[in-house]
Design an enzyme around this catalytic site. Sequence first.
Site, short mmCIF file in Angstrom:
data_model
loop_
_atom_site.label_atom_id
_atom_site.label_comp_id
_atom_site.label_asym_id
_atom_site.label_seq_id
_atom_site.Cartn_x
_atom_site.Cartn_y
_atom_site.Cartn_z
N ILE A 362 7.41 -20.59 -14.06
CA ILE A 362 8.08 -20.26 -13.11
C ILE A 362 6.95 -19.60 -11.99
CG2 ILE A 362 9.37 -18.25 -12.45
CD1 ILE A 362 10.61 -18.38 -15.13
N PRO A 363 6.88 -20.53 -10.59
CA PRO A 363 5.74 -20.33 -10.06
C PRO A 363 5.55 -19.18 -9.15
CG PRO A 363 7.13 -21.97 -9.28
CD PRO A 363 7.74 -21.68 -10.44
N CYS A 364 5.50 -18.20 -9.43
CA CYS A 364 5.40 -16.82 -8.76
C CYS A 364 3.93 -16.98 -7.66
CB CYS A 364 5.41 -15.65 -9.37
SG CYS A 364 4.05 -15.33 -10.74
N HIS A 365 3.13 -17.77 -8.26
CA HIS A 365 1.78 -17.98 -7.29
C HIS A 365 2.25 -18.69 -6.09
CE1 HIS A 365 2.26 -21.75 -9.85
NE2 HIS A 365 1.59 -22.27 -8.64
N ARG A 366 3.22 -19.29 -5.72
CA ARG A 366 3.71 -20.12 -4.65
C ARG A 366 4.31 -19.23 -3.43
NH1 ARG A 366 6.65 -25.22 -7.67
NH2 ARG A 366 4.76 -25.95 -8.92
#
Length: 411
Positions: A362-366
């Site tokens: 779940i790419p919260c880094h994006r």
Amino acid sequence: MRAALPTAALRSEFNAHEADSVCLQNSLLEFRRCVNDSERLAFRMKTLELLPPTETMYRALVNRDRSFEGIFYIGVRTTGIFCRPTCSAKKPARENVDFFATSSDALENGYRPCLRCHPLDPSARPPKLIERLRAEVERAPGGRLTDKELATLSIDPSTARRQFKRHYGMTFQAYHRARRMGLALDQVRQGDRVDQARNESGFESESGFRDAFTKIFGESPTNARTHAPLFAERIDSPLGPMIAVADDQGLRLLEFIDRRATESELSILRKRLCTNVVPGKHRNLEIVRLQLTDYFAGKRLEFEVPLAPVGSPFQLRAWKILQSIPIGETRSYSWMAKRLGDENARRAVGRANGTNMICIIIPCHRVIRADGTLCGYGGGLWRKKWLLDHERRYARGRKASSDQKSESAIR
């Protein structure tokens, strides 16, 4: 008309103008040098923001900490060489070390690669001793390997503890103890008597078994048999060790072990799902481990694993939107807020991203600031930068490959 000047006077006037010109040029050169130095300093400071703290990196260098492989490189000013953090060469003094996020940064700053640790080559396998110790555990995971037995195997117990701690963040005995506990829980859940599980786990005292069990898993072995647990597994990565937690519903948690919130997140899972987290194997953990290996190797960045995040309705909606951000791209908090139906919900979006328990997948880094700068990542900005750079390289490579196939089809 201007009166004619004697030759000597003309020469003197010319020399004065020439001197002024040279001074001006020197001043401009000095100014440009200062500007360049300032720019280099600003760039250096920005780079250091995206790396672990310098004290952490130097300590990892001195300890040859394998978990920092690929996270940073060190340049030794006295030799002009750059190395991995695990290089076996004599360690330089702190004042003679430069830190770099990538090998390219080190090369661009005039350093040449070390011939001993080969910093341009892919990461090596774990030390042979680590592999041997793990194999010994798996031969008899329910037993015990005492210091005396390790010595019989020609393994120095202190070396085993030190290397295991350095590589896995826990001692060898702690690792073996956790494996025993996992087996014990499985036996208890299958209906075995507590004393039988205790005996097969290598504990002589029933109270000692119960205390150790409760300390690791949060409840006594008798109570544990009534609950379906969450299974946890440690997963190594180029960015440091991670922990994955899953059950039959799907992946519940994927975090870097050194993140401060990881321990509290495990507690949240236990309380909300009214169960325990235990070390053990599960099909969903196996899927995550294999797909993470491919992700970090750049083979594939898409994940196909059942997800079962635990959160409020708002958090679940926010995390679903995160999964819609394409690989190699970024979005702003404002963009997320609009997708959630409230342009003023940027702070709430930030909090939801911060409580995401399944990183990378779940790419919260994006999610970055509207001006393109990085911010707000629990695992550290240096990890966020690494992940974004990694995904952009993958996306560019995939696009180039697709364009090449299209050209071949046209021909």
